[in-house]
Design an enzyme around this catalytic site. Structure first.
Site, short mmCIF file in Angstrom:
data_model
loop_
_atom_site.label_atom_id
_atom_site.label_comp_id
_atom_site.label_asym_id
_atom_site.label_seq_id
_atom_site.Cartn_x
_atom_site.Cartn_y
_atom_site.Cartn_z
N ARG A 262 31.91 26.99 -35.73
CA ARG A 262 32.18 28.06 -36.68
C ARG A 262 31.67 29.38 -36.14
O ARG A 262 30.52 29.48 -35.68
CB ARG A 262 31.50 27.73 -38.02
N SER A 352 28.83 18.82 -49.47
CA SER A 352 29.68 19.28 -50.56
C SER A 352 30.90 18.37 -50.59
O SER A 352 31.15 17.63 -49.63
CB SER A 352 30.11 20.72 -50.35
#
Length: 427
Positions: A262, A352
């Site tokens: 990322r 998540s």
RNA sequence: GGAGGAGUGGCCGAGUGGUCGAAGGCGGCGGUCUUGAAAACCGCAGACGUGCAAGCGUCCGGGGGUUCGAAUCCCUCCUCCUCCGCCA
């Protein structure tokens, strides 16, 4: 993407959704999309008629000869020219329409809380009590240094800021965490799958990541259509792209392993210290393909699994229902699970899980056949973190630290680390 | 990297310019037969778009082209296979 038919039939639902997501329906081009779609359909109809005419005339030709034949060919040619001009406009309209359609975010579950940022996320449960350490806790950066197991300085020297080396027990700990995920999830029907770390931009786009452009969070490879994946969600999601699955094969549960890359563009700030926000980490990601009727149930199951993994590590956590403004375009609903992080003195996201319903599956064209002879339907797809090594390791270091900067290894991981029970301080 | 070959429906596989959305087989579904099942026989079956529907249109790896007409001819890209080289 949304079903264009939904937008035609229930534009108000889409309008309300945009508003709940703090988006201006006008700016998002909703009305433009609806108008464009209507125009496109009219064009399409006209083109269909002309094509039918052309096909009919064309198939007559083979029966003719001489002047009749030449005249017929001339007629069809004229028809073809007319068609070509409409088709050009049609292609353009269809492109515009698709662009707007693909930009529309997913619907929202009714119980997604309204809000603008992660501060508006709604806490729904807590588990465990932060340990009473009885001394001033160190953060994992310091602990990593004192144990000589995490090296940020040399990571920066070799690859730049937000890169790091794991050494010694940290390497074993990473492997133990990844093995722990498989050990826990395989009995629950999850198929481990190690995926490529790169994927074609079209796959990234299908999952809902913007592969290129100023806002991108993705590293892309020059002179190719490949990007480094930010999560195995991309590669596992793409795995069944374009396929029609048998109903009996659902639900399909995968545990996808990959490295995650990322750029974290625009995220340099408070969270930039340590492992919390890094450019590369390793992750085991749950991914489920299921029927539309069962996705809400599966979402709860994934959340429950994520909780059980943290319970197994005895890490205190809380679960939040992510608010509308903090939700990505593909997500219908999302839970974040935040572990207690003594170094920060607060909870921080470690895992998540999102229910993306049919949003990604429609883009990737992943369907299933409910029963023999029935028409295919779009599957629902969900994803959730089993283990994100960097953040989990952060939480373990900080929660399991001792006063002398040694670190206890969580009980469940010890057999997976050859019996190692602690990381000694080397300060 | 070099040389050849191939990509057709869930699968295998015919099909080299028009009647082909595509033979045949397998698998699937429905039926006949049977106490039940198997076998055998008969029949039904692609996806997408549009339309209330009938229908119409699009799709034979992707894209482009030739032609009145392309699964079929040409260009290009991708993927797979075989052989050679190289590396492991």
């Amino acid at each position: 993407m949304l079903d264009i038919k939904l937008i035609r039939d229930s534009p108000d639902l889409v309008r309300t959704t945009l508003q709940r997501r703090n988006l201006d329906p006008a700016k998002a081009g909703l009305d433009e999309l609806i108008a464009l779609d209507a125009a496109w359909r009219a064009d399409q109809q006209r083109v269909n008629e002309l094509r039918a005419e052309r096909n009919a005339a064309s198939s007559e030709i083979k029966k003719l000869s001489g002047d009749d034949r030449q005249a017929a060919i001339a007629r069809v040619k004229a028809l073809k020219d007319e068609l070509a001009s409409i088709e050009a406009g049609l292609a353009e309209r269809s492109e515009q329409r698709d662009r707007l359609l693909r930009a529309m975010p997913n619907l929202l579950a009714d119980d997604v809380p309204g809000g603008h940022s992660d501060e508006d996320n709604a806490e729904i449960s807590r588990w465990g009590e932060p340990r009473q350490l009885g001394f001033e806790p160190r953060d994992h950066v310091e602990l990593g240094q004192l144990t000589d197991t995490i090296d940020f300085e040399r990571g920066a020297k070799v690859a730049g800021a937000a890169f790091y080396y794991f050494k010694r027990e940290a390497v074993l700990l990473e492997q133990a965490l990844l093995a722990y995920a498989a050990r826990e999830l395989m009995p629950r029907g999850y198929i481990p799958i190690a995926t490529p770390d790169l994927a074609k931009d079209e796959i990234l786009d299908g999952i809902g990541f913007a592969p290129r452009g100023p806002e991108t969070q993705v590293y892309s490879v020059e002179n190719s259509d490949l990007s480094l994946v930010g999560t195995a969600e991309i590669t596992v999601g793409g795995y069944h792209g374009g396929e029609i699955l048998e109903a009996e094969s659902l639900p399909l549960r995968y545990l996808g392993y990959s490295h995650c890359f990322r750029t974290e563009a625009g995220a340099h700030g408070k969270e930039s210290r340590g492992l919390y926000r890094v450019h590369q980490f390793t992750k085991a990601e749950m991914f489920v393909l299921c029927t539309p009727e069962s996705s809400i149930e599966h979402h709860e199951e994934i959340r429950e699994i994520e909780e059980s993994l943290l319970k197994g590590l005895a890490l205190p956590y809380r679960v939040v229902n992510v608010c509308s403004g903090d939700l990505g375009a593909p997500a219908f609903k999302k839970y974040d699970i935040e572990a207690w992080m003594p170094g920060r003195g607060r909870y921080g996201e470690v895992t998540s899980c999102s229910n993306c319903t049919d949003y990604q599956a429609r883009r990737l064209n992943i369907r299933y056949r409910p029963e023999a002879k029935a028409s295919p339907r779009i599957v629902h797809m969900l994803n959730g973190t089993a283990i994100a090594v960097s953040r989990t390791l952060l939480a373990i270091y900080e929660n399991y630290q001792r006063e002398d900067a040694s670190i206890e290894i969580p009980e469940v991981l010890r057999p997976l680390m050859g019996g190692i029970a602690q990381i000694p301080s080397r300060g």
